[in-house]
Design a protein around this motif. Structure first.
Motif, PDB file in Angstrom:
ATOM      1  N   UNK B  33       0.827  -1.206   0.000  1.00 42.06           N
ATOM      2  CA  UNK B  33       0.000   0.000   0.000  1.00 42.06           C
ATOM      3  C   UNK B  33       0.859   1.254   0.000  1.00 42.06           C
ATOM      4  N   UNK B  34       2.145   1.102   0.313  1.00 40.45           N
ATOM      5  CA  UNK B  34       3.051   2.241   0.328  1.00 40.45           C
ATOM      6  C   UNK B  34       3.737   2.364  -1.026  1.00 40.45           C
ATOM      7  N   UNK B  35       4.375   3.499  -1.213  1.00 37.23           N
ATOM      8  CA  UNK B  35       5.267   3.652  -2.359  1.00 37.23           C
ATOM      9  C   UNK B  35       4.592   3.508  -3.707  1.00 37.23           C
ATOM     10  N   UNK B  36       3.296   3.727  -3.756  1.00 42.49           N
ATOM     11  CA  UNK B  36       2.545   3.695  -5.024  1.00 42.49           C
ATOM     12  C   UNK B  36       2.667   2.355  -5.733  1.00 42.49           C
ATOM     13  N   UNK B  37       2.967   1.292  -4.987  1.00 42.56           N
ATOM     14  CA  UNK B  37       3.261  -0.001  -5.615  1.00 42.56           C
ATOM     15  C   UNK B  37       2.062  -0.549  -6.385  1.00 42.56           C
ATOM     16  N   UNK B 128      20.048  -1.751  -6.798  1.00 40.74           N
ATOM     17  CA  UNK B 128      19.547  -0.720  -5.892  1.00 40.74           C
ATOM     18  C   UNK B 128      18.594  -1.347  -4.867  1.00 40.74           C
ATOM     19  N   UNK B 129      17.714  -2.225  -5.333  1.00 40.96           N
ATOM     20  CA  UNK B 129      16.776  -2.892  -4.422  1.00 40.96           C
ATOM     21  C   UNK B 129      17.539  -3.678  -3.354  1.00 40.96           C
ATOM     22  N   UNK B 130      18.568  -4.374  -3.773  1.00 42.62           N
ATOM     23  CA  UNK B 130      19.319  -5.208  -2.831  1.00 42.62           C
ATOM     24  C   UNK B 130      20.040  -4.383  -1.771  1.00 42.62           C
ATOM     25  N   UNK B 131      20.507  -3.200  -2.159  1.00 42.71           N
ATOM     26  CA  UNK B 131      21.139  -2.320  -1.166  1.00 42.71           C
ATOM     27  C   UNK B 131      20.116  -1.945  -0.086  1.00 42.71           C
ATOM     28  N   UNK B 132      18.899  -1.669  -0.503  1.00 43.41           N
ATOM     29  CA  UNK B 132      17.869  -1.313   0.483  1.00 43.41           C
ATOM     30  C   UNK B 132      17.521  -2.492   1.385  1.00 43.41           C
ATOM     31  N   UNK B 133      17.452  -3.687   0.815  1.00 42.99           N
ATOM     32  CA  UNK B 133      17.210  -4.875   1.644  1.00 42.99           C
ATOM     33  C   UNK B 133      18.322  -5.015   2.676  1.00 42.99           C
ATOM     34  N   UNK B 134      19.547  -4.747   2.220  1.00 42.91           N
ATOM     35  CA  UNK B 134      20.720  -4.982   3.060  1.00 42.91           C
ATOM     36  C   UNK B 134      20.923  -3.931   4.129  1.00 42.91           C
ATOM     37  N   UNK B 149      13.629   8.999  -9.954  1.00 46.73           N
ATOM     38  CA  UNK B 149      13.356   7.791 -10.733  1.00 46.73           C
ATOM     39  C   UNK B 149      12.331   6.981  -9.952  1.00 46.73           C
ATOM     40  N   UNK B 150      11.193   6.742 -10.544  1.00 45.96           N
ATOM     41  CA  UNK B 150      10.058   6.209  -9.785  1.00 45.96           C
ATOM     42  C   UNK B 150      10.313   4.856  -9.120  1.00 45.96           C
ATOM     43  N   UNK B 151      11.233   4.089  -9.616  1.00 48.00           N
ATOM     44  CA  UNK B 151      11.502   2.774  -9.034  1.00 48.00           C
ATOM     45  C   UNK B 151      12.104   2.869  -7.624  1.00 48.00           C
ATOM     46  N   UNK B 152      12.704   4.020  -7.304  1.00 46.71           N
ATOM     47  CA  UNK B 152      13.293   4.151  -5.967  1.00 46.71           C
ATOM     48  C   UNK B 152      12.233   3.995  -4.875  1.00 46.71           C
ATOM     49  N   UNK B 153      11.076   4.513  -5.142  1.00 43.90           N
ATOM     50  CA  UNK B 153      10.076   4.706  -4.105  1.00 43.90           C
ATOM     51  C   UNK B 153       9.672   3.406  -3.420  1.00 43.90           C
ATOM     52  N   UNK B 154       9.135   2.471  -4.189  1.00 42.75           N
ATOM     53  CA  UNK B 154       8.670   1.222  -3.580  1.00 42.75           C
ATOM     54  C   UNK B 154       9.845   0.376  -3.113  1.00 42.75           C
ATOM     55  N   UNK B 155      10.990   0.503  -3.780  1.00 39.34           N
ATOM     56  CA  UNK B 155      12.159  -0.250  -3.324  1.00 39.34           C
ATOM     57  C   UNK B 155      12.503   0.151  -1.883  1.00 39.34           C
ATOM     58  N   UNK B 156      12.328   1.443  -1.581  1.00 35.66           N
ATOM     59  CA  UNK B 156      12.565   1.933  -0.213  1.00 35.66           C
ATOM     60  C   UNK B 156      11.460   1.463   0.723  1.00 35.66           C
ATOM     61  N   UNK B 157      10.211   1.666   0.325  1.00 36.89           N
ATOM     62  CA  UNK B 157       9.103   1.378   1.248  1.00 36.89           C
ATOM     63  C   UNK B 157       8.898  -0.123   1.452  1.00 36.89           C
ATOM     64  N   UNK B 158       9.131  -0.941   0.458  1.00 38.17           N
ATOM     65  CA  UNK B 158       9.021  -2.400   0.654  1.00 38.17           C
ATOM     66  C   UNK B 158       9.965  -2.859   1.754  1.00 38.17           C
ATOM     67  N   UNK B 159      11.046  -2.150   1.926  1.00 38.41           N
ATOM     68  CA  UNK B 159      12.055  -2.542   2.907  1.00 38.41           C
ATOM     69  C   UNK B 159      12.004  -1.674   4.152  1.00 38.41           C
TER      70      UNK B 159
END
Lengths: 433, 444
Positions: B33-37, B128-134, B149-159
């Protein structure tokens, strides 16, 4: 501690990594690193990690080359996956699932089955949600769950292997254990890996019906990891739990081009399920990888389109049955017990009778682990055949079950397997009577 | 707009709402529900399938030409071997890591360690996603400059991270603004920093503005990173596309910054192979190692044949003069498009880098009754402008307010992003069509 490439000695760790990495053995030294070819004798025959020593079929690789020659197949695909591949999946799997699959909402291409499973966890796990998995489990499940705040719950397959020639069917589920101890109000998902890695078990219709009943009773999502679906032997039936009554609507079925087409490095997999499962998973994978690589998606589509008329799947199965026979007859000759796998390309060898000198120089990475770690190391060093210790695929409480077994992969050409079998005969002198 | 059910929100390629014929038995996770996913993303709305069939696509950033022949031949060669069709080490194939070391090491002024300081990922995106997971703990803040860059958003909020937005301010008074005129208010940046700030994303060259951050700007960001001990994610995927002799400064080369920076690169951008999904991360081992642990579980490894081909690309790029030649080609493409805007009399930001141009669409007008689809009506003015341009003159673009947080999207509403990663003839045709906008421009 991670021995391959740990942080440099004088380097300050200015920013700490996330605590989620402390779960799920994410930072532990994994078995693939310990038994990596680089650590073993150079001429060791590698029956450890499950990849082939032969290339994918020529006609599929030609399709990849063809895709590289076009423009669009070198560029972004739709996050759902290329339409051609989704159609090919529909045509290949639809009849097997008894469904007219919707290519827009019920099929999703992922960057390997692994990434597909990860995306399902991102899409469905709330903090504290429990995911049941049968042991031994594919090790990648663990951190995928814990990274996404899930809790793994372990239900062991019990080897009833007293008989002379046990098969993977003799690794059984205690359904009381599953029902009473494993399922709680927090259970969200259960992973059913069939054919099973590493046991080779092909779950029977009856077993799947019982699991299905529990899934319906407790409203669970079933992740049917069926990546070895093309490798079921002896005419046994591969039953897809998604085809059982009331199960399509709560099952996501996982498939893999890597296993099907001997292309483990292509990283093309797929998920099939109802749209309310596929769509959130699409939302997840879109952010994780955006899309999967285009040229090899296209080649995988060609693979699925032509596999039947080329008789590819049947021929491949026969080849694997021959490979299985070479390895298991080798174990027979040696007099060591093993579990005859009904599916997959793995065999579990019982190493409990194997012995070695008390002062044998095992490396530190192996010393702290189960007896099977030492057995696998010993076999690799003394005999020149590598394998994977199975206790790695158990939770700590249950790893004693796994300590008796080493997993050998027979996804290698027949000559290599014959050479491995000859070398393995040398173990005879190390066997306890 | 808030969706009532998942299936009703998603519009498929044919702009039809997908019906569900079963109840949603198991709910999806609240992190979606976050990050416009789950929101309808701009890529779906402006997908070619929804536009006139002969629309010239200057929207999504991919090329209408293939990667260089000699790199594709390397992929074919890899397909002919056995090992390059099978699992790679999760770190990435050694040949590619070695090639990255040789290509980037001199640029970073470091003797890179291929075992601990380089990581191959399935596209820069997955890296980039993996850095946020880590690295993201729940509540950790990640600062990003807008437009982002729109992909940043959910990559941050998912983690479990929290995105914090700092807008680039367009100083547009001059006649011929460049991306350098989109500036950072460093007081505003300083105020965005809190005790929870974990990472700042510095995307240079920048998508979609085309800004190439100056040494001075990067030094100021670096000072803040050191003062507050946060990590810098240097998203430098457009590093090969810096024009006019401007210098691409890598923040990892500034004093004290190697030890807190992860630099992101991409084969897709470098070799016109956006569908290959090969990217890389370079940084100190205490950043790379946890990120490796993450990516190992997410994808296990990246695809082998195209890793091998990317290695060949990096090995030979210099000797073939590839990067310089490609740069010249992009400068030519940029000229075609921007001269077209000049001829039209529409203002734009001249990009110093990347292959995007921001066109100022505030002078564009359309009839009040124009039949925009529902997906477009609920969004900013730029959505309507992009739709109108696609429908009326047959050139598609991407509305920029999508790349702003809700509070700041008024800044983005004046702009549409046009990509010039297309061959020259296609760009010339697009420019001719765009002249058709002249009659829709408000006279000043």
């Amino acid at each position: 501690m991670y021995t391959n490439g740990t942080h440099k000695p004088n380097e300050t760790q200015l920013i700490p990594y996330a605590s989620r990495l402390k779960e799920g053995r994410a930072l532990a030294q994994d078995v693939w690193s310990i038994y990596n070819a680089a650590n073993l004798p150079p001429d060791c025959i590698n029956l450890g990690q499950g990849y082939m020593n032969f290339a994918p079929p020529v006609w599929i690789r030609e399709a990849a080359t063809e895709a590289l020659k076009q423009v669009a197949t070198n560029h972004y695909s739709h996050p759902k996956g290329r339409l051609r591949l989704r159609h090919a999946i529909k045509d290949f799997y639809g009849p097997q699932l008894g469904r007219d699959l919707d290519v827009e909402t019920e099929i999703l291409v992922t960057s390997g089955a692994n990434e597909g499973e990860y995306s399902v966890f991102v899409a469905f796990l709330e903090p504290g949600d429990e995911v049941i998995m049968f042991e031994p489990f594919f090790d990648q499940y663990l951190a995928s769950i814990t990274f996404n705040s899930g809790v793994p719950i372990y239900v062991p397959l019990h080897p009833l292997t007293d008989k002379d020639k046990p098969t993977s069917n003799d690794w059984v589920i205690d359904f009381d254990e599953l029902r009473r101890r494993a399922i709680t109000p927090r259970t969200k998902m259960i992973i059913v890996n069939t054919p099973h890695n590493p046991v080779g078990k092909v779950f029977t219709r009856e077993e799947l019906e019982k699991i299905a009943d529990l899934a319906k009773e407790h409203n669970l999502l079933v992740m049917a990891d069926e990546v070895y679906d093309s490798l079921v032997f002896d005419g046994k039936e591969h039953v897809r739990i998604a085809t059982l009554p009331g199960m399509w609507e709560r099952t996501v079925t996982v498939g893999s081009a890597g296993k099907l087409f001997a292309a483990t490095g292509w990283r093309v997999g797929w998920l099939i399920g109802p749209s309310y499962i596929i769509y959130p998973t699409l939302a997840a994978t879109t952010r994780i990888v955006f899309c999967s690589n285009s040229p090899l998606q296209e080649a995988s589509a060609v693979g699925l389109e032509q596999a039947r008329e080329r008789g590819f799947v049947d021929q491949q199965r026969r080849e694997y049955e021959e490979r299985r026979a070479i390895l298991t007859e080798g174990f027979d000759r040696l007099g060591m017990k093993y579990t005859m796998p009904e599916g997959s390309y793995f065999v579990l060898l019982d190493v409990s009778r194997l012995q070695w000198p008390d002062d044998y120089p095992f490396p530190q990475s192996v010393m702290g682990r189960g007896r099977d770690f030492m057995a696998c190391w010993f076999i690799a060093m003394e005999i020149g055949v590598s394998s994977i210790p199975v206790s790695e695929f158990y939770c700590e409480e249950h790893c004693i079950i796994g300590e008796n077994y080493a997993r050998f992969a027979f996804c290698k050409d027949a000559d290599t397997l014959k050479r491995a079998v000859e070398r393995l005969q040398e173990l005879a002198k190390f066997l306890k009577n």
